[in-house]
Motif scaffolding. Sequence first.
Motif, short mmCIF file in Angstrom:
data_model
loop_
_atom_site.label_atom_id
_atom_site.label_comp_id
_atom_site.label_asym_id
_atom_site.label_seq_id
_atom_site.Cartn_x
_atom_site.Cartn_y
_atom_site.Cartn_z
N SER A 62 0.84 -1.19 0.00
CA SER A 62 0.00 0.00 0.00
C SER A 62 0.88 1.25 0.00
CB SER A 62 -0.91 0.00 1.22
OG SER A 62 -1.68 1.18 1.27
N THR A 63 0.52 2.23 -0.78
CA THR A 63 1.23 3.50 -0.81
C THR A 63 0.23 4.64 -0.67
OG1 THR A 63 1.07 4.02 -3.18
CG2 THR A 63 2.77 2.43 -2.50
N ALA A 64 0.75 5.84 -0.47
CA ALA A 64 -0.13 7.01 -0.36
C ALA A 64 -0.84 7.31 -1.66
CB ALA A 64 0.69 8.22 0.08
N HIS A 65 -0.33 6.76 -2.76
CA HIS A 65 -0.92 7.01 -4.07
C HIS A 65 -1.79 5.84 -4.55
CE1 HIS A 65 1.65 10.54 -4.51
NE2 HIS A 65 2.62 9.80 -4.02
N GLY A 66 -1.94 4.83 -3.70
CA GLY A 66 -2.73 3.68 -4.08
C GLY A 66 -1.93 2.40 -3.98
N PRO A 67 -2.58 1.26 -4.19
CA PRO A 67 -1.88 -0.02 -4.06
C PRO A 67 -0.97 -0.30 -5.25
CG PRO A 67 -4.15 -0.38 -4.73
CD PRO A 67 -4.01 1.10 -4.48
N VAL A 68 0.17 -0.93 -4.98
CA VAL A 68 1.08 -1.35 -6.03
C VAL A 68 1.37 -2.83 -5.85
CG1 VAL A 68 2.17 0.92 -6.24
CG2 VAL A 68 3.14 -0.77 -4.69
N ALA A 69 1.87 -3.45 -6.90
CA ALA A 69 2.23 -4.86 -6.86
C ALA A 69 3.67 -5.02 -7.30
CB ALA A 69 1.31 -5.67 -7.77
N LEU A 70 4.39 -5.89 -6.61
CA LEU A 70 5.72 -6.28 -7.03
C LEU A 70 5.58 -7.54 -7.87
CD1 LEU A 70 7.65 -5.74 -3.68
CD2 LEU A 70 7.74 -4.30 -5.71
N ASP A 71 5.78 -7.38 -9.17
CA ASP A 71 5.65 -8.48 -10.10
C ASP A 71 7.06 -8.94 -10.45
OD1 ASP A 71 4.97 -10.28 -12.05
OD2 ASP A 71 4.34 -8.81 -13.53
N GLY A 72 7.68 -9.72 -9.51
CA GLY A 72 9.07 -10.09 -9.72
C GLY A 72 9.94 -8.84 -9.68
N PRO A 73 10.68 -8.56 -10.74
CA PRO A 73 11.54 -7.36 -10.74
C PRO A 73 10.80 -6.09 -11.11
CG PRO A 73 11.84 -8.58 -12.77
CD PRO A 73 10.89 -9.40 -11.92
N ASP A 74 9.52 -6.19 -11.48
CA ASP A 74 8.75 -5.02 -11.94
C ASP A 74 7.83 -4.50 -10.85
OD1 ASP A 74 9.87 -5.30 -14.51
OD2 ASP A 74 8.36 -6.80 -15.04
N LEU A 75 7.65 -3.19 -10.86
CA LEU A 75 6.72 -2.55 -9.95
C LEU A 75 5.55 -2.02 -10.79
CD1 LEU A 75 6.23 -1.59 -7.00
CD2 LEU A 75 7.37 0.54 -7.64
N ARG A 76 4.32 -2.35 -10.40
CA ARG A 76 3.15 -1.97 -11.17
C ARG A 76 2.04 -1.46 -10.27
NH1 ARG A 76 3.42 -4.24 -16.35
NH2 ARG A 76 5.04 -5.82 -16.62
N TRP A 77 1.21 -0.60 -10.83
CA TRP A 77 0.02 -0.16 -10.10
C TRP A 77 -1.05 -1.26 -10.21
CZ3 TRP A 77 0.48 3.67 -6.95
CH2 TRP A 77 1.36 4.72 -7.22
N LEU A 78 -1.77 -1.47 -9.13
CA LEU A 78 -2.90 -2.39 -9.17
C LEU A 78 -4.11 -1.65 -9.71
CD1 LEU A 78 -2.64 -4.28 -5.76
CD2 LEU A 78 -2.06 -5.13 -8.04
N THR A 79 -4.81 -2.31 -10.62
CA THR A 79 -6.05 -1.74 -11.14
C THR A 79 -7.21 -2.27 -10.33
OG1 THR A 79 -6.40 -3.54 -12.71
CG2 THR A 79 -4.98 -1.71 -13.42
N SER A 80 -8.39 -1.78 -10.62
CA SER A 80 -9.57 -2.24 -9.89
C SER A 80 -9.89 -3.69 -10.19
CB SER A 80 -10.76 -1.35 -10.22
OG SER A 80 -11.01 -1.40 -11.64
#
Length: 270
Positions: A252-270
Motif C-alpha cells: 500500500s502507498t499514499a498514491h494507491g496499491p502497487v504490486a511487485l511483479d518479480g523485478p517489476d513494480l506496477r500499479w494495481l487496477t480495480s
Amino acid sequence: VMELGGMAFGPDGTLATAARTRDGSPPYLLRYDGRWSATEIAGLEDPEIQAGCGRLDVAPDGTVWVNSCWDGVLAFDGSHWTRYDAASTGLPAEPWLAGVAPDGTVWVVMPGHGVARHDGTRWTVYATDAGVALDADLRIGSDGSVWAVDGGSVSRFDGTRWTTVEAPDLAGAYPLAVASDGALWLGSADGLLSYDGTTVTRHALPAVETERDLPPLELPLASGPTVTESALGTITWRVYESSSEWYLRAASTAHGPVALDGPDLRWLTS
C-alpha cells in the motif's frame, strides 16, 4: 541474472562485492579497481550468497569479510578463504556479519544470543551479562562507535565495555547508520531520528510527490464473484489468473496499491 550480496570499498578505493548467478553456480567475490576480477568464494557447505542476508565489508588491511546465508562469515586475505562458524569459533550460534570497525575488529550478530567481536585472534561474546540485548541490531560508525539497538534499549561500546540505556522515544525505530560525529540515526514511522547517547532528535522528511507513471497490472477474471459469510462479515471473493512467472506481492502507498511483479513494480487496477 546476478544477485549481489553486499558491497564495500577498500582502503585503496577498490570496490568489492559478493555475487552469484541463479543457475546454481558457486558464488564469486568480484573486485573492481579499473578492471574487474573474480575469485570463487570457497569454504561454503551450502553455497548461498543472497541479497536478503548478504553483507560485505573490507578491513583496513584489505581483508574482505563476507556474510553467507547459512555457513557463518568468511574472510579472504587475498590468497585464502577462512570460514568462521559456530563450530570453528565456539560461538553460541551462527554469526552474521555486522561490519568491520576502523580499528580492524570484526563485529557479528547472533540472533537470540547477542553480538561478538573478533580482534584478529579471538572472539569475545557480549550478551545480557554485558547489557546487550540478545536480538540486538548492530551498527558501526567511521569514528569507531558501535551501537546495538533492540526496541527502546540502546547500548554503546566504548572500546572496553558497553553502556546500556532505555530510550522509550526509540521504541519501534530501527538503526540505519552512524554519523561522523558518532550519533546513531534511525528510521521510524515518524521519520528519521538521531540519538547522541542523551537526546533523541526528530528529523521530519520533506513531502515528496511521485508521479503515477507505473504500468498497470491487469489480471483476467477466472471466476467469481463468490459470496461467503464469516466472523468478519460477508466476504466477496474473485479469483484472477496470473501469467507472471514470479510471485506477486502487494503493498500500500499514499498514491494507491502497487504490486511487485518479480523485478517489476506496477500499479494495481480495480
